[in-house]
Motif scaffolding. Structure first.
Motif, short mmCIF file in Angstrom:
data_model
loop_
_atom_site.label_atom_id
_atom_site.label_comp_id
_atom_site.label_asym_id
_atom_site.label_seq_id
_atom_site.Cartn_x
_atom_site.Cartn_y
_atom_site.Cartn_z
N VAL A 12 0.79 -1.08 0.21
CA VAL A 12 -0.08 0.01 -0.24
C VAL A 12 0.90 1.22 0.33
CG1 VAL A 12 -1.83 1.68 1.41
CG2 VAL A 12 -1.99 -1.59 1.13
N THR A 13 0.71 2.20 -1.10
CA THR A 13 1.59 3.02 -1.02
C THR A 13 1.21 4.12 0.19
OG1 THR A 13 -0.30 4.83 -2.12
CG2 THR A 13 1.63 3.50 -3.68
N ARG A 14 1.53 5.49 0.32
CA ARG A 14 2.29 6.14 1.64
C ARG A 14 0.66 7.26 1.43
NH1 ARG A 14 6.31 10.70 3.37
NH2 ARG A 14 6.83 9.94 5.62
N GLU A 15 0.55 7.53 0.19
CA GLU A 15 -0.61 8.56 -0.20
C GLU A 15 -2.03 7.64 -0.19
OE1 GLU A 15 1.76 8.40 -2.06
OE2 GLU A 15 2.44 10.33 -1.36
N ALA A 16 -2.34 6.24 -0.39
CA ALA A 16 -3.30 5.32 -0.42
C ALA A 16 -2.65 5.19 1.39
CB ALA A 16 -3.09 4.07 -0.75
N ILE A 17 -2.35 4.97 2.12
CA ILE A 17 -3.07 5.23 3.97
C ILE A 17 -3.59 6.16 4.46
CG2 ILE A 17 -1.90 4.10 5.92
CD1 ILE A 17 0.32 2.57 4.51
N GLU A 18 -3.06 6.39 3.61
CA GLU A 18 -3.63 8.36 4.60
C GLU A 18 -4.79 8.80 3.65
OE1 GLU A 18 0.65 10.68 4.99
OE2 GLU A 18 -0.49 11.11 2.52
N THR A 19 -5.57 8.37 2.71
CA THR A 19 -6.60 8.43 2.16
C THR A 19 -7.87 7.52 2.41
OG1 THR A 19 -6.22 8.08 0.15
CG2 THR A 19 -6.01 10.44 0.20
N ARG A 20 -7.04 5.93 3.11
CA ARG A 20 -8.08 5.16 3.66
C ARG A 20 -9.10 5.73 4.27
NH1 ARG A 20 -4.71 0.71 6.36
NH2 ARG A 20 -4.39 -0.49 4.06
N PHE A 21 -10.18 5.27 3.87
CA PHE A 21 -11.36 6.00 5.01
C PHE A 21 -11.49 4.89 5.61
CE2 PHE A 21 -16.21 5.94 5.62
CZ PHE A 21 -16.19 7.49 6.18
N HIS A 22 -11.96 5.67 7.22
CA HIS A 22 -12.79 4.36 8.79
C HIS A 22 -14.14 5.17 8.65
CE1 HIS A 22 -12.48 3.15 12.28
NE2 HIS A 22 -11.65 2.48 12.35
N PRO A 23 -14.93 4.08 9.02
CA PRO A 23 -16.17 4.35 8.80
C PRO A 23 -16.60 5.02 10.02
CG PRO A 23 -15.87 2.00 9.05
CD PRO A 23 -14.85 2.26 8.81
N ALA A 24 -15.57 5.10 11.77
CA ALA A 24 -15.47 6.63 12.51
C ALA A 24 -15.43 7.50 12.00
CB ALA A 24 -14.66 5.69 13.99
N SER A 25 -15.15 8.15 10.75
CA SER A 25 -15.28 9.13 10.37
C SER A 25 -15.72 9.85 9.66
CB SER A 25 -13.74 9.14 8.80
OG SER A 25 -12.06 9.19 10.05
N ALA A 26 -16.86 8.76 8.79
CA ALA A 26 -18.53 9.42 8.31
C ALA A 26 -18.31 11.13 8.99
CB ALA A 26 -19.37 8.76 8.43
N PRO A 27 -18.84 11.37 10.06
CA PRO A 27 -19.53 12.64 11.08
C PRO A 27 -18.21 13.56 10.16
CG PRO A 27 -19.81 11.20 12.42
CD PRO A 27 -18.78 10.75 11.12
N ASP A 28 -16.74 13.35 10.63
CA ASP A 28 -16.39 14.61 9.68
C ASP A 28 -16.04 14.84 7.77
OD1 ASP A 28 -15.26 13.66 11.54
OD2 ASP A 28 -12.94 12.84 10.68
N TYR A 29 -17.08 14.19 7.52
CA TYR A 29 -18.15 14.91 6.14
C TYR A 29 -19.20 15.59 6.13
CZ TYR A 29 -13.65 12.65 4.82
OH TYR A 29 -12.47 12.21 5.14
N LEU A 30 -20.51 15.64 7.23
CA LEU A 30 -21.00 15.21 6.99
C LEU A 30 -21.87 17.13 6.52
CD1 LEU A 30 -22.92 15.66 10.52
CD2 LEU A 30 -23.62 13.93 8.47
N PRO A 31 -22.69 17.10 5.46
CA PRO A 31 -23.26 18.29 5.17
C PRO A 31 -23.46 19.30 6.05
CG PRO A 31 -24.18 16.67 3.80
CD PRO A 31 -23.68 15.47 5.07
N ILE A 32 -23.49 20.54 5.68
CA ILE A 32 -23.05 21.91 6.90
C ILE A 32 -24.22 21.54 7.75
CG2 ILE A 32 -22.66 24.23 7.70
CD1 ILE A 32 -19.87 23.56 5.98
N PRO A 33 -25.83 21.22 6.58
CA PRO A 33 -26.41 21.72 7.27
C PRO A 33 -27.03 20.95 8.08
CG PRO A 33 -26.79 22.73 5.05
CD PRO A 33 -25.71 22.08 5.36
N LEU A 34 -26.89 19.20 7.33
CA LEU A 34 -26.71 18.48 8.79
C LEU A 34 -26.24 18.31 10.14
CD1 LEU A 34 -27.24 14.89 6.78
CD2 LEU A 34 -28.70 15.75 7.85
N LEU A 35 -24.83 18.69 10.14
CA LEU A 35 -23.62 19.09 10.86
C LEU A 35 -24.35 20.44 12.20
CD1 LEU A 35 -21.66 18.62 12.30
CD2 LEU A 35 -20.37 20.64 10.91
#
Ligand code: DLL
Length: 443
Positions: A3-26
């Motif tokens: 796995v490349t360094r970049e791929a590791i950095e962008t790997r998605f963890h399910p716990a991170s889902a709220p990091d990407y909430l649309p602002i009105p929902l947040l």
């Protein structure tokens, strides 16, 4: 499969889902949580109820997120005055953990967690570590102190939560840290930045080349550090050095974290609502303007805190982050409103001294500011270690360096201060938070 360094950095963890909430929902989620939290704090914590009553407020007055500005502030002395358990909103039977932060004077501040609070904390730590590019398969050496300090256990639970292998070595015992790093194949080190600088230095003395180790990520926080310090670390190792932020009063580490972009820290604002206020007036400041960070816990059960004045100085960064997270970002915290000292009428922050020193070639990031008073006049001496190469050089080279440092400090601070070049290793190393200022003016 590698796995490349970049791929590791962008790997998605399910716990991170709220990091990407649309602002009105947040914002909808924040308001719901805020209202429930205020209601509960009002019912369960006498101190908060009295404070709100004094301001003529009831929980029903919180109708929109803007109403947060009408709620009372909480300051550090409020926590001290209610020592040890006065601000708890849960009965002790529901409190599964206590931590404490040692103040410089008097009693510490005690903080409490229900099982739910520990779960939220672990979740925000998983999101922190995921943002720093960690995942299952990483070997995490946790050199934050275990104990009443929140760093050790906070990072520990987060690293386990993400599925990494944790080495719970705690702080100190530097030679053993380096042996473990080498023999166990540590891929991520988590500790204070000042302690990691010490680890780099000691590894060099022990003949261990950090660039030959699998170490690829450093998760650093708990004290102010500068961009120059990041450059110092990244230029001597192969790791990416990330800044993480938190404080005991709010949860511990896990309040905010950098992402792969290393440009500002995302605040986990679905749990910790941030404001930036003018430290003098308490008025909210717009994006981009520097002020004091104020945090409100949105989910905390055992010890909900309204509008905590952190004394940490920062600003919200404008614009969207290329990483895609919608969470607001704050500029790295390089100073606190209470670490400023005044020398001959000039306001000085230790971070300004660090930036000036590290910009000059030949110094090491080990320094100490000593304040004294001579015949009523304040004196400031900056002791700074120089590299062994410079130290063994001719006297002329040392004098030249000293003059450059005096000039660099003058440029930043606007006053001429004493600079004393000292041998490598003459300034005490810290295993946790570094102490940079020795104020002998009262003595
Ligand atoms: O230092 C929690 C922590 C542990 C954060 C491990 C990050 C990593 P306290 O001991 O309560 O909690 O100290 C909190 O430390 O108000 C800041 O002044 C300072 N601080 C924490 N992180 C940073 C950072 C932990 N990344 C106080 N940059 C805070 C600058 C920081 N200052």
């Amino acid at each position: 499969m590698s796995v490349t360094r970049e791929a590791i950095e962008t790997r998605f963890h399910p716990a991170s889902a709220p990091d990407y909430l649309p602002i009105p929902l947040l914002q909808h989620l924040q308001l719901e949580r805020l209202r429930a939290m205020v209601q509960r704090a009002y019912e369960k914590v006498e101190f908060t109820r009295k404070q709100m009553q004094a301001g003529g407020m009831t929980p029903e007055d919180v109708r929109g997120l803007d109403d947060i500005a009408r709620l009372p502030f909480t300051i550090k002395t409020d926590l001290r005055d209610n020592y040890p358990f006065g601000l708890f909103a849960s009965p002790m039977q529901e409190v599964v953990r206590l931590h404490a932060s040692s103040g410089t004077t008097g009693k510490p501040i005690v903080v409490a967690y229900t099982q739910g609070d520990v779960d939220v904390w672990t979740n925000s730590m998983v999101r922190t570590l995921a943002a720093c590019g960690l995942s299952k398969g990483d070997i995490v050496q946790n050199a934050y102190g275990y104990g009443l300090f929140t760093g050790g256990l906070g990072l520990h639970y987060g690293a386990e939560g993400i599925g990494a292998t944790v080495i719970p070595i705690s702080g100190g015992n530097t030679d053993r840290q380096i042996m473990v790093m080498k023999d166990f194949g540590t891929t991520a080190i988590v500790c204070t930045p000042s302690y990691f600088v010490h680890l780099i230095e000691r590894a060099g003395e022990m003949g261990v080349d950090m660039c030959e180790l699998p170490l690829r990520v450093g998760v650093f926080g708990a004290e102010p550090w500068s961009e120059s310090m990041r450059q110092h670390i990244e230029s001597r190792t192969l790791l990416k050095a990330y800044d993480i932020y938190g404080l005991s009063e709010i949860t511990g580490p896990g309040v905010a974290s950098e992402c792969a972009c290393q440009h500002g820290l995302h605040i986990f604002e679905d749990h910790f609502y941030p404001e930036i206020v003018n430290p003098q007036t308490g008025e909210s400041l717009p994006e981009g303007e520097e002020g004091e960070l104020v945090l409100t816990t949105l989910s905390k059960r055992a010890m909900p805190i309204l509008r905590y004045r952190t004394r940490d100085i920062t600003a919200f960064l404008p614009g969207a982050c290329p990483c895609g997270r919608t969470l607001r970002r704050m500029r790295r915290i390089t100073r606190r409103s209470d670490d400023m000292f005044i020398i001959r009428g000039i306001n000085v922050f230790p971070s300004q001294v660090e930036t000036a020193l590290l910009a000059v070639e030949g110094t090491l990031p080990h320094y100490l500011i000593i304040l004294t008073r001579d015949k009523g006049l304040d004196q400031m001496e900056v002791q700074v270690e120089v590299t062994p190469e410079v130290f063994s050089d001719k006297i002329g080279a040392l004098e030249g360096l000293q003059a450059r440092l005096v000039h660099a400090l003058d440029q930043v601070l606007g006053i001429r201060v004493e600079v004393r070049l000292v041998e490598p290793h003459s300034i005490a190393r810290s295993e946790g938070k570094a102490k940079r200022v020795l104020d002998r003016r009262q003595a």
